[in-house]
Write a protein that holds these residues in place. Structure first.
Motif, PDB file in Angstrom:
ATOM      1  N   ALA A 129     -28.286 -19.213  16.110  1.00  0.00           N
ATOM      2  CA  ALA A 129     -29.258 -20.211  15.658  1.00  0.00           C
ATOM      3  C   ALA A 129     -28.592 -21.565  15.472  1.00  0.00           C
ATOM      4  CB  ALA A 129     -29.904 -19.746  14.355  1.00  0.00           C
ATOM      5  N   LEU A 130     -27.380 -21.545  14.919  1.00  0.00           N
ATOM      6  CA  LEU A 130     -26.639 -22.792  14.783  1.00  0.00           C
ATOM      7  C   LEU A 130     -26.321 -23.386  16.158  1.00  0.00           C
ATOM      8  CD1 LEU A 130     -24.193 -21.803  11.884  1.00  0.00           C
ATOM      9  CD2 LEU A 130     -26.209 -23.274  11.741  1.00  0.00           C
ATOM     10  N   GLY A 131     -25.946 -22.484  17.121  1.00  0.00           N
ATOM     11  CA  GLY A 131     -25.699 -22.957  18.484  1.00  0.00           C
ATOM     12  C   GLY A 131     -26.940 -23.572  19.108  1.00  0.00           C
ATOM     13  N   LEU A 132     -28.115 -22.990  18.830  1.00  0.00           N
ATOM     14  CA  LEU A 132     -29.362 -23.525  19.360  1.00  0.00           C
ATOM     15  C   LEU A 132     -29.650 -24.906  18.772  1.00  0.00           C
ATOM     16  CD1 LEU A 132     -31.815 -22.907  21.150  1.00  0.00           C
ATOM     17  CD2 LEU A 132     -32.919 -21.891  19.145  1.00  0.00           C
ATOM     18  N   LEU A 133     -29.398 -25.047  17.481  1.00  0.00           N
ATOM     19  CA  LEU A 133     -29.584 -26.359  16.863  1.00  0.00           C
ATOM     20  C   LEU A 133     -28.625 -27.384  17.454  1.00  0.00           C
ATOM     21  CD1 LEU A 133     -30.036 -25.286  13.123  1.00  0.00           C
ATOM     22  CD2 LEU A 133     -31.796 -26.161  14.668  1.00  0.00           C
ATOM     23  N   HIS A 134     -27.405 -26.937  17.740  1.00  0.00           N
ATOM     24  CA  HIS A 134     -26.438 -27.840  18.372  1.00  0.00           C
ATOM     25  C   HIS A 134     -26.911 -28.260  19.775  1.00  0.00           C
ATOM     26  CE1 HIS A 134     -22.620 -29.662  19.345  1.00  0.00           C
ATOM     27  NE2 HIS A 134     -22.513 -28.902  20.419  1.00  0.00           N
ATOM     28  N   SER A 135     -27.536 -27.323  20.492  1.00  0.00           N
ATOM     29  CA  SER A 135     -28.068 -27.651  21.822  1.00  0.00           C
ATOM     30  C   SER A 135     -29.173 -28.694  21.716  1.00  0.00           C
ATOM     31  CB  SER A 135     -28.596 -26.385  22.504  1.00  0.00           C
ATOM     32  OG  SER A 135     -27.555 -25.448  22.700  1.00  0.00           O
ATOM     33  N   PHE A 136     -30.004 -28.582  20.689  1.00  0.00           N
ATOM     34  CA  PHE A 136     -31.039 -29.597  20.482  1.00  0.00           C
ATOM     35  C   PHE A 136     -30.416 -30.971  20.239  1.00  0.00           C
ATOM     36  CE2 PHE A 136     -34.046 -26.079  19.613  1.00  0.00           C
ATOM     37  CZ  PHE A 136     -35.110 -26.524  20.380  1.00  0.00           C
ATOM     38  N   LYS A 137     -29.330 -30.990  19.478  1.00  0.00           N
ATOM     39  CA  LYS A 137     -28.648 -32.259  19.234  1.00  0.00           C
ATOM     40  C   LYS A 137     -28.066 -32.831  20.527  1.00  0.00           C
ATOM     41  CE  LYS A 137     -27.378 -31.281  14.431  1.00  0.00           C
ATOM     42  NZ  LYS A 137     -26.254 -31.085  13.478  1.00  0.00           N
ATOM     43  N   LEU A 138     -27.482 -31.939  21.361  1.00  0.00           N
ATOM     44  CA  LEU A 138     -26.929 -32.395  22.636  1.00  0.00           C
ATOM     45  C   LEU A 138     -28.013 -32.961  23.545  1.00  0.00           C
ATOM     46  CD1 LEU A 138     -24.296 -29.650  23.609  1.00  0.00           C
ATOM     47  CD2 LEU A 138     -23.863 -32.023  22.980  1.00  0.00           C
ATOM     48  N   SER A 139     -29.142 -32.292  23.588  1.00  0.00           N
ATOM     49  CA  SER A 139     -30.222 -32.786  24.439  1.00  0.00           C
ATOM     50  C   SER A 139     -30.684 -34.170  23.993  1.00  0.00           C
ATOM     51  CB  SER A 139     -31.394 -31.800  24.424  1.00  0.00           C
ATOM     52  OG  SER A 139     -32.024 -31.783  23.151  1.00  0.00           O
TER      53      SER A 139
END
Length: 756
Positions: A129-139
């Motif tokens: 879930a933390l990785g998914l949030l990080h992906s949102f930040k990258l996008s």
């Protein structure tokens, strides 16, 4: 540990003493004891006995010492055993205490293991879930970067710098697309795992209510974010806008790649090879390749291919349109039949040039560009399919014109252009199959071979129908009224001469060989190209000979057939010797077949035209000598008058009805006729000089001039009117004189002049 005790030893046991040993467990074992080696006493002597007694005492002392040592050792062993027993008791006590402690710690250990398992389970859900949030930040960061690059790209004017910025833009789109794909792929599994953990904690009460509530809120937020943002990012967001921009850039760059110097290459006829140039720079190709890969990775492959095929087809077609191929608009057999021959001839020549230019230059460049731009896509052969789509419509236009020409009326003059088309396809065959390789180009290659087949059949049909036309003209067209060479013979000889030149002989032979192979089968052994061509040409020549013989028999005049045959065969021989046609058929064969026939006709011409004139002066004189001088003089004057009347008649017939166009042939006939007529006339005058004394008569020299006038001067047109000609085609304006004389001399003189 061994403990030892000394057993009871009797006097009888001195030879094999034993030590009784006890192990720690109390068992007794007999251990052999080493016996001292005593010297053997002598059999009799007191001294010896005393020495033996002393040695026995020494052995006993040693035994006592050994026994003492063993006793000490056994005592030490017993003490050690006691210490070990005490230590064992202590160990038992410690073991009992440890068991008690373990029983007390066991519940705590279970709690720790449960906590560890719970922590692992929570981490398995929370870490993704933390990785998914990080992906949102990258996008989000990539989207900001895209906006910045787009602004810079729109204001950049330098082409090279713009390409570099466009390459960075493409790279940023790839990164954004990768992140969005990662979110789309991992979002649902991550949310599912997090939901399972929340449900587990709620059900098992494994943690406090506050923490469970925070986890629930995180789950709700993440789920709402995923459901609302992912589809928007993929289809309606900045990524979709960026992909549209890339499609526009892709199309613009493809449109800017033009074929250079196409018109100049076609105009430069001295160029031996057609130049193939790259359509774009290395940087441009790299950018196009990256854009194509990006569009393919974003599910836009079909759009990418449509843009590429549409733009490059237009560019290739526009490049070829610079050659002004308006002739390609006329392609049906009926329309081609209506074209003027000069226009059709020019159109076919242009078709050959343009077809070769399209294959060797335009399509080679287009294929190279297809491979450079689309060759890196996951679909390995997609670039070949795109290239074939680009070339297919253009090639179809070329093919339909060639097919229309091959299916049009089979006029004799078309043969040379058909052979040029066939030869150009033969030379291009290997390169054509290499360019249109694989299954993608199979249909174009099949149509190429079909066009070759049509050209082979058409060329063969035109050739053989030409022979049939020669055969048929003998029935429908009257021969030349003045005995000159027919236009058909002139046309046929020049036609065959042109056909046997290096330019057309090889393609024509290839056509015959190919057709023979199709008829007999691939495994058959065909004849050589030269034999096939020789046989075919010989058949046409024989047809021409039959036509000449047929026409010669239709003359009513007895002299004209011989003039006609003489003129025609002489023309065939003179126009064929020392040419490729003569070499192919054979110079010796030409002499025997045509030169001999011309000489024989010349002899018959002299026999029919001039022999009767000479015979007037060669008649035997049957008059009676006693009739007197007046009767003889009258007879001589009558013969001369008949001679010149006949001479005038022959001259008039030559002037109005006989034609010998060849100057060399006329000269030889003149010389032969002079040799035949003038000597006889001179002899006649000499024989009757007394009777002709005082009479005016034509001298032999004047007669020679008159005979020459028959073979010199003017020739006539078909309506009989005088017409001056050059030295080759002049026809005597005055009468021709018949020569009987010695035909062998005439034939020898002609042969010498011809051979010379």
């Amino acid at each position: 540990m061994l403990s030892f005790s000394l057993g009871h030893l009797s006097a009888s046991d001195t030879r094999m003493p034993f030590v009784l040993g006890t192990y720690r467990d109390g068992s007794l074992r007999d251990l052999p004891f080493s016996r001292p080696v005593l010297p053997t006493p002598p059999a009799s002597s007191s001294t010896t006995r005393s020495m033996a007694a002393n040695e026995e005492d020494s052995a006993l002392v040693k035994l006592e010492l050994a026994c003492s040592d063993l006793r000490t050792l056994l005592q030490s062993s017993a003490k050690l055993e006691k210490d070990l027993e005490e230590m064992e008791k202590k160990f038992d006590s410690i073991d009992e205490k440890l068991s008690t402690a373990a029983k007390r710690v066991a519940p705590l250990q279970s709690l720790a293991m449960a906590a560890k398992a719970l922590e692992t389970r929570i981490n398995r859900a929370v870490s993704p879930a933390l990785g998914l949030l990080h992906s949102f930040k990258l996008s989000e960061s990539f989207q900001k970067k895209l906006i910045e690059l787009s602004d810079k790209l729109s204001i950049e004017k330098n082409p090279r710098k713009r390409l570099k910025k466009l390459l960075k833009y493409v790279q940023c789109v790839d990164q954004l697309n990768e992140v969005i794909n990662l979110i789309s792929r991992d979002g649902e599994p991550v949310i599912q795992k997090l939901q399972e953990v929340v449900e587990f904690l709620s059900r098992t009460k494994a943690t406090d209510q506050y923490r469970t509530q925070r986890l629930k809120e995180t789950l709700i937020t993440l789920k709402a974010l995923y459901e609302s943002e992912v589809d928007a990012m993929r289809f309606d967001g900045l990524l979709d806008e960026a992909l549209l921009n890339l499609q526009d850039e892709f199309e613009i760059m493809l449109q800017q790649m033009k074929h250079q110097n196409i018109g100049e290459q076609q105009a430069d006829e001295e160029a031996d090879q057609t130049l193939v140039s790259d359509l774009g720079t290395e940087m441009e190709v790299q950018v196009l390749r990256r854009i194509a890969e990006t569009l393919s990775a974003s599910d836009c492959l079909d759009i990418c291919i449509d843009i590429f095929v549409k733009v490059r087809y237009r560019r290739a077609a526009k490049a070829l349109m610079r050659l002004n191929p308006d002739y390609l608009r006329t392609y049906t057999p009926e329309e081609i039949d209506e074209m003027q021959w000069e226009s059709l001839e020019t159109a076919i020549s242009l078709w050959i040039q343009h077809f070769e230019l399209a294959v060797k230059t335009v399509f080679v460049s287009e294929k190279k560009l297809c491979k450079q731009v689309l060759g890196g896509l996951p679909e390995v052969l997609i670039w070949l399919e795109c290239f074939v789509k680009i070339a297919d419509k253009i090639m179809a236009v070329f093919f339909r014109f060639g097919e229309g020409v091959a299916r049009s009326n089979r006029e004799p003059q078309k043969l040379f252009k058909l052979l040029e088309m066939f030869d150009s396809l033969e030379k291009l065959k290997l390169e054509f199959t290499e360019i249109f390789e694989g299954e993608s180009g199979a249909d174009i290659c099949i149509r190429f071979r079909e066009l070759e087949k049509l050209l082979v059949h058409a060329s063969s049909k035109v050739f053989w129908e030409f022979g049939l036309q020669i055969e048929g003209t003998s029935d429908f067209f009257a021969p030349q009224q003045d005995g000159s060479v027919p236009k058909l013979v002139r046309y046929a000889v020049n036609y065959l001469k042109y056909l046997t030149t290096e330019t057309y002989s090889a393609p024509m032979a290839k056509v015959f060989q190919t057709e023979q192979m199709w008829k007999a089968g691939i495994l058959s052994k065909p004849e050589t190209d030269e034999n096939l061509l020789k046989d075919a040409i010989s058949n046409i020549m024989e047809a021409l000979q039959r036509n000449i013989e047929s026409k010669s028999s239709s003359y009513k005049d007895k002299i004209l057939p011989h003039i006609f045959v003489m003129n025609t065969y002489w023309y065939i021989y003179m126009r064929s010797r020392n040419t490729e046609l003569g070499k192919l058929i054979g110079e010796q064969y030409m002499k025997q077949k045509y030169k001999s026939a011309a000489e024989e006709s010349a002899y018959m011409y002299q026999w029919r035209a001039w022999r009767p004139l000479v015979r007037l002066l060669e008649k035997e004189e049957s008059e009676e000598q006693d009739n007197g001088t007046k009767a003889t003089a009258a007879s001589v004057r009558g013969k001369l008058e008949a001679f010149f009347n006949r001479f005038d008649e022959i001259s008039q017939r030559h002037a109005r009805g006989y034609s010998i166009p060849d100057a060399d042939l006329r000269e030889q006939l003149r010389e032969a006729t002079v040799k035949l007529v003038v000597p006889v006339y001179s002899e006649f005058l000499n024989a009757h000089s007394k009777l002709l004394s005082g009479e005016s008569y034509v001298s032999p020299e004047s007669l020679k001039g008159l005979v020459g006038q028959v073979f010199n001067g003017t020739d006539r047109t078909s309506n009989g009117k005088p017409k001056r000609r050059d030295s080759k085609d002049t026809v005597p304006g005055r009468n021709s004189v018949s020569v009987e004389g010695e035909p062998k001399n005439f034939r020898r003189s002609r042969s010498k002049s011809i051979d010379a």
